[in-house]
Design an enzyme around this catalytic site. Sequence first.
Site, short mmCIF file in Angstrom:
data_model
loop_
_atom_site.label_atom_id
_atom_site.label_comp_id
_atom_site.label_asym_id
_atom_site.label_seq_id
_atom_site.Cartn_x
_atom_site.Cartn_y
_atom_site.Cartn_z
N ASP A 28 1.81 3.43 -8.96
CA ASP A 28 1.99 4.43 -10.26
C ASP A 28 1.34 3.42 -11.74
O ASP A 28 2.12 4.63 -12.72
CB ASP A 28 3.42 5.28 -10.40
CG ASP A 28 3.29 6.06 -9.41
OD1 ASP A 28 2.11 6.51 -8.08
OD2 ASP A 28 4.35 6.12 -8.90
N LYS A 31 -3.18 1.98 -10.83
CA LYS A 31 -4.15 1.45 -10.16
C LYS A 31 -5.59 2.63 -9.69
O LYS A 31 -6.82 1.49 -9.88
CB LYS A 31 -3.41 0.94 -8.64
CG LYS A 31 -2.93 -0.14 -8.97
CD LYS A 31 -2.26 0.07 -7.47
CE LYS A 31 -1.63 0.87 -6.51
NZ LYS A 31 -0.35 0.88 -6.85
N GLY A 55 -0.97 8.01 -3.93
CA GLY A 55 -1.61 9.04 -4.89
C GLY A 55 -2.57 7.95 -5.74
O GLY A 55 -1.84 7.78 -7.10
N HIS A 56 -4.12 7.91 -5.46
CA HIS A 56 -4.68 7.23 -6.76
C HIS A 56 -5.64 8.35 -7.57
O HIS A 56 -6.53 8.67 -7.54
CB HIS A 56 -5.49 6.05 -6.36
CG HIS A 56 -4.67 5.14 -5.70
ND1 HIS A 56 -5.94 3.80 -5.13
CD2 HIS A 56 -3.45 4.63 -5.81
CE1 HIS A 56 -4.41 3.14 -4.46
NE2 HIS A 56 -3.55 3.58 -5.20
N GLN A 247 1.21 1.50 -3.28
CA GLN A 247 1.97 1.05 -4.80
C GLN A 247 2.28 0.29 -4.88
O GLN A 247 1.13 -0.25 -4.92
CB GLN A 247 2.95 0.84 -3.11
CG GLN A 247 3.44 2.61 -2.31
CD GLN A 247 2.40 2.84 -1.11
OE1 GLN A 247 2.07 1.57 -0.57
NE2 GLN A 247 1.74 3.88 -1.04
P1 IMP Z 1 8.07 6.05 1.90
O1 IMP Z 1 6.50 4.73 1.50
O2 IMP Z 1 6.97 7.56 1.33
O3 IMP Z 1 8.55 5.22 2.43
O4 IMP Z 1 8.73 6.23 0.25
C1 IMP Z 1 9.82 4.81 0.06
C2 IMP Z 1 9.54 4.56 -1.27
O5 IMP Z 1 8.57 4.01 -1.67
C3 IMP Z 1 10.25 6.13 -2.27
O6 IMP Z 1 10.80 5.37 -3.62
C4 IMP Z 1 9.32 6.49 -2.64
O7 IMP Z 1 8.97 7.20 -3.73
C5 IMP Z 1 7.96 4.88 -3.17
N1 IMP Z 1 6.67 5.47 -2.99
C6 IMP Z 1 5.46 5.37 -2.25
N2 IMP Z 1 4.76 5.21 -2.49
C7 IMP Z 1 4.79 4.94 -3.46
C8 IMP Z 1 3.74 5.11 -4.41
O8 IMP Z 1 2.31 5.29 -4.18
N3 IMP Z 1 3.76 5.37 -5.80
C9 IMP Z 1 5.43 5.23 -6.09
N4 IMP Z 1 5.95 5.23 -5.00
C10 IMP Z 1 6.10 5.00 -3.69
#
Ligand code: IMP
Length: 449
Positions: A28, A31, A55-56, A247
């Site tokens: 977040d 990007k 989510g971009h 991420q």
């Molecule tokens: P998962 O990727 O859904 O397994 O989540 C694992 C961790 O990564 C959690 O703390 C999520 O909130 C974080 N996370 C996954 N994708 C994103 C992203 O695009 N932005 C921010 N945090 C993310």
Amino acid sequence: MLYNQAGTFTNERISMSVTVVVGLQWGDEGKGKVVDLLAQDADIVIRSTGGNNAGHSIINEHGKFVLHLVPAGIFNPNTWNVIERGVVIHPPSLMKEMQELRSKKVSFDRLMISPDAHLVMPWHIAEEYARKEEQQKYGVGVEIGTTLRGIGPAYQHKAGRTEAFTVADLISRDQFIQKLEKIGAPILAWLKIRYPNADTLARLTLDVIRDEYLEAREYIAPNIRNTRQFIRSALMSDLPILLEGSQGTLLDPDFGTYPFVTSSGVTASAMCMYSGVLPQYVSRVVGVAKAYITRVGEGPFPTEMAPEDGFRIRELGKEFGATTGRPRRCGWLDMALLRYACEVNDINEKLEIAFTKMDILGKLEHVKLGLYYENSGNHFDVRSLDSETPVYAMLRGWGDLHRIRSHDLLPRDAHAYLWEMRQHGGLCWPINYISVGPERDQTILSVGA
Ligand code: IMP
């Protein structure tokens, strides 16, 4: 040494036409805007890891969008967009995302999906819900606060090899149905025994899954192509390629704050690996960092703000998850972690920084900047951040930046913040973009500050 067209060795230079955009924090960072800006000059944009946990947010001349799986080059009719093998795809979500974009006249003629990308299956999502319920009721395992998109279980099956589905399985309708029955039935049966009280699992049947996936299959099948060959040819032809990160570095399973991380590699080198682009082709790595930090989900956060400041920044910066809508935890910029993330991603020593949301932070009257950790200085362990206490510089906010387009015109207090990042925060990579608002043109370019 390369093979030339005739198949003999040559000493021709290796083209360096690849730009990588990587998040330097916990995701977040903004990007989406940076990728959208750079994608205008790219012939190919590749998304290589993660899934629709990402989510971009993008605002451009076509409107306002949140992309989850579709690469951001999709808005440019001349750019090819590739979803590469390191991504895990939930076909119904991809279909929905494509349908929404199509309704806004976005074309998918130039979208390619690697047959080797893996699928998120409904049991992955249901299992994640069931695990979370169990964790909350009985305290089993670690509460990570995932996005509940089935990402972890999908990558688990990929690593396990025997029960995984890939995009290639969607090519033949009949073979997909056969595999679903052969592999899906025992997985579902076992999960229902393992989590007897899970509602989402109880409702799941093979019939429902078959119908949902066959519909999505029809929709995305025309875009399944041999992406490896395509990328290889593009590299040989020196075409500008953009690797789009998802991420952020601190969520990387190997270099992040494990176990509070995601399940796929997210660093610049991981992106190279999962798209088949060798790192020596990389001419630029644009690391995106926000002027403050946010994190969703659980895990240590040394510079987390006190609730009043956190609340203020969350409202000003609209810090709510683009995928889940969850409120993001907010903190002060942490130079120890930023330096670390820069080191991890500095391929070919080509890292530069895009600094985002400086307009938001400046609205606070007083601003803190984490310089280093009291006990460990630079020698901290990223997996043990709980024990770290940051040492802060205290600065003044700099007010509104919305209309500023030149580095020289930044207010004195904004210059003071950037100076402090270098002088006492030890930042030795150039800041080449400063974002002062969500629109494309609200960007100060080529700062080199
Ligand atoms: P998962 O990727 O859904 O397994 O989540 C694992 C961790 O990564 C959690 O703390 C999520 O909130 C974080 N996370 C996954 N994708 C994103 C992203 O695009 N932005 C921010 N945090 C993310």
